[in-house]
Design an enzyme around this catalytic site. Sequence first.
Site, mmCIF file in Angstrom:
data_model
loop_
_atom_site.group_PDB
_atom_site.id
_atom_site.type_symbol
_atom_site.label_atom_id
_atom_site.label_comp_id
_atom_site.label_asym_id
_atom_site.label_seq_id
_atom_site.Cartn_x
_atom_site.Cartn_y
_atom_site.Cartn_z
ATOM 1 N N LYS A 61 -2.900 -1.912 10.795
ATOM 2 C CA LYS A 61 -2.112 -1.616 9.595
ATOM 3 C C LYS A 61 -3.059 -1.623 8.396
ATOM 4 O O LYS A 61 -3.441 -2.672 7.891
ATOM 5 C CB LYS A 61 -1.017 -2.652 9.356
ATOM 6 C CG LYS A 61 -0.052 -2.145 8.278
ATOM 7 C CD LYS A 61 0.644 -3.246 7.505
ATOM 8 C CE LYS A 61 -0.131 -3.753 6.346
ATOM 9 N NZ LYS A 61 -0.423 -2.755 5.287
ATOM 10 N N GLU A 87 -9.884 -13.533 7.172
ATOM 11 C CA GLU A 87 -10.993 -13.417 6.226
ATOM 12 C C GLU A 87 -10.339 -13.303 4.857
ATOM 13 O O GLU A 87 -9.804 -12.263 4.505
ATOM 14 C CB GLU A 87 -11.828 -12.187 6.601
ATOM 15 C CG GLU A 87 -13.258 -12.291 6.163
ATOM 16 C CD GLU A 87 -13.411 -11.731 4.775
ATOM 17 O OE1 GLU A 87 -13.278 -12.521 3.813
ATOM 18 O OE2 GLU A 87 -13.634 -10.530 4.646
ATOM 19 N N CYS A 146 -14.677 -9.815 -1.618
ATOM 20 C CA CYS A 146 -14.441 -11.262 -1.496
ATOM 21 C C CYS A 146 -15.748 -12.039 -1.515
ATOM 22 O O CYS A 146 -15.732 -13.256 -1.653
ATOM 23 C CB CYS A 146 -13.635 -11.555 -0.249
ATOM 24 S SG CYS A 146 -14.258 -10.672 1.165
ATOM 25 N N GLU A 178 -10.331 -16.057 -7.903
ATOM 26 C CA GLU A 178 -11.110 -14.841 -7.736
ATOM 27 C C GLU A 178 -10.812 -13.855 -8.864
ATOM 28 O O GLU A 178 -9.655 -13.487 -9.078
ATOM 29 C CB GLU A 178 -10.705 -14.177 -6.419
ATOM 30 C CG GLU A 178 -11.742 -14.223 -5.368
ATOM 31 C CD GLU A 178 -11.318 -13.481 -4.116
ATOM 32 O OE1 GLU A 178 -10.120 -13.316 -3.858
ATOM 33 O OE2 GLU A 178 -12.227 -13.072 -3.385
HETATM 34 P P1 ADP Z 1 -4.958 -7.501 -1.658
HETATM 35 O O1 ADP Z 1 -4.650 -8.314 -2.850
HETATM 36 O O2 ADP Z 1 -6.390 -7.379 -1.321
HETATM 37 O O3 ADP Z 1 -4.217 -6.207 -1.587
HETATM 38 P P2 ADP Z 1 -3.135 -8.493 0.272
HETATM 39 O O4 ADP Z 1 -3.259 -9.751 1.043
HETATM 40 O O5 ADP Z 1 -1.961 -8.330 -0.605
HETATM 41 O O6 ADP Z 1 -4.489 -8.384 -0.461
HETATM 42 O O7 ADP Z 1 -3.156 -7.249 1.241
HETATM 43 C C1 ADP Z 1 -4.010 -7.136 2.357
HETATM 44 C C2 ADP Z 1 -3.258 -6.447 3.482
HETATM 45 O O8 ADP Z 1 -2.155 -7.265 3.836
HETATM 46 C C3 ADP Z 1 -2.679 -5.092 3.093
HETATM 47 O O9 ADP Z 1 -2.751 -4.231 4.214
HETATM 48 C C4 ADP Z 1 -1.235 -5.427 2.785
HETATM 49 O O10 ADP Z 1 -0.353 -4.331 2.949
HETATM 50 C C5 ADP Z 1 -0.968 -6.479 3.834
HETATM 51 N N1 ADP Z 1 0.177 -7.348 3.555
HETATM 52 C C6 ADP Z 1 0.610 -7.819 2.372
HETATM 53 N N2 ADP Z 1 1.709 -8.584 2.536
HETATM 54 C C7 ADP Z 1 1.971 -8.614 3.881
HETATM 55 C C8 ADP Z 1 2.955 -9.225 4.708
HETATM 56 N N3 ADP Z 1 3.925 -9.984 4.202
HETATM 57 N N4 ADP Z 1 2.881 -9.029 6.045
HETATM 58 C C9 ADP Z 1 1.913 -8.268 6.573
HETATM 59 N N5 ADP Z 1 0.949 -7.667 5.854
HETATM 60 C C10 ADP Z 1 0.979 -7.824 4.523
#
Ligand code: ADP
Length: 529
Positions: free
Chosen positions: A223, A298, A332, A429
Amino acid sequence: MVIGAAALVAIGGCRKLVSSSHTSLLLVSSQCRQMSTDAQSVSEKLRSSGLLRTQGLIGGRWIDSYDKKTIKVNNPATGEIVADVACMGTKETNDAIASSYEAFTSWSRLTAGERSKVLRRWYDLLIAHKEELGQLITLEQGKPLKEAIGEVAYGASFIEYYAEEAKRVYGDIIPPNLSDRRLLVLKQPIGVVGAITPWNFPLAMITRKVGPALASGCTVVVKPSELTPLTALAAAELALQAGVPPGALNVVMGNAPEIGDALLTSPKVRKITFTGSTAVGKKLMAAAAPTVKKVSLELGGNAPSIVFDDADLDVAVKGTLAAKFRNSGQTCVCANRVLVQDGIYDKFAEAFSEAVQKLEVGDGFKEGTTQGPLINDAAVQKVESFVQDAVSKGAKILLGGKRHSLGMTFYEPTVIRDVSSDMIMSKEEIFGPVAPLIRFKTEEDAIRIANDTIAGLAAYIFTNSVQRSWRVFEALEYGLVGVNEGLISTEVAPFGGVKQSGLGREGSKYGMDEYLEIKYVCLGDMNRH
Ligand code: ADP
């Protein structure tokens, strides 16, 4: 095709931007024309090579979301819509899991050599399409084209490395505890893997996971971030061309919580590997508990770059610049706090600011650009609030400190001095082009300040003393340390954090273990004739 719509926005005389988060901003007409020409030529090339994919990949077939919903992908430099991609959720993810589960039986039974050949072909195709993939990264993520092409080479190197490493998944024979026994250890692929990735490295964060997963015999449901799915889809198209069989690699994107839930609750998925924010990582870890999945995370960092009095000034400036400003500060492992010793503080502040001033902010497609836009307006607002907080508590801006005159999500490369530990930017961050300089007196102080955080991903130290470098890197509570070096990531070394920066390692021989189970076999009654 929505790229056409992007072009129309440009031809139509640079009207208001289409991105909802950018609706209040207008483009300058010359920029707009420049970008759209690039966007159009990129899209035409990609379309003709079949690399502009907008559907998800399930069971080897490209498909729309079942309810035909789509999400828009924006170019962060201009706000133009680059493409409309399928917005998938629970049902599509369950089908992707089912196809991965089925494919696991045959993929895991191939010899390592057979899997290796497929991965090697994928690597060759990624390299053959380096330019196009780089353009795609710049288009949807914004980083300068040269840096984007560098990401393709870096990302592809994980596929090459694990194509080789596939053949080295050795077990063990253990001297037995009883004379009529023989003991051995097998390493076997864990099963179906769910891989969730962020937007800052649209290719490399995927290949670091998918390379070792496929090499070890696992199958994967990826995903990618909804902000940057196009590179992931193009890479998946090349994987199909390379001979990755249907179901071994699936890509679904859209409703992140739904996709995440489907992956986490399915007993068929045996492993979750995630790169992204600490907050989401913690949620995923908790949600993996009911089915006891193996988890690799990570997460966020808060990297110190420590410059000692005895450092070579040029090396410290160059190293900290690279560690801080790569990808406009959106990694990161970016230096988040620059700790500078008393005796070199003023000299460093001056030399560093001079170097930062030379950075070129602009559209990633423009020759000479070294700093692209931030990913979206929320990212800029966060940076603004951190800077405001620091200034209100006594920090002084040496350079930058505001949005760039280019508008959109461009932010001026910034250096701030007299930053202290109580300011938000010392604790969280920044994920933007802001370098806070923090003064320290002794080596002990530096180690204490550096370790005073819940994060523990990357740290950098600059010193000419061999003894000091050993003392300090041994004392730092971090998973990665650069000594007199600001760019340390490579496919041959283990990447990962300690404390709340995560679990597990990516890259190197250690990265393979994350996708393997250890099976111990005891052969009894071995003295019978
Ligand atoms: P960033 O701030 O770098 O976007 P996130 O942790 O929000 O970091 O997003 C990293 C990945 O996690 C993306 O692919 C995002 O769509 C996914 N993501 C965010 N929330 C969820 C969730 N509740 N379940 C699964 N994947 C998620």
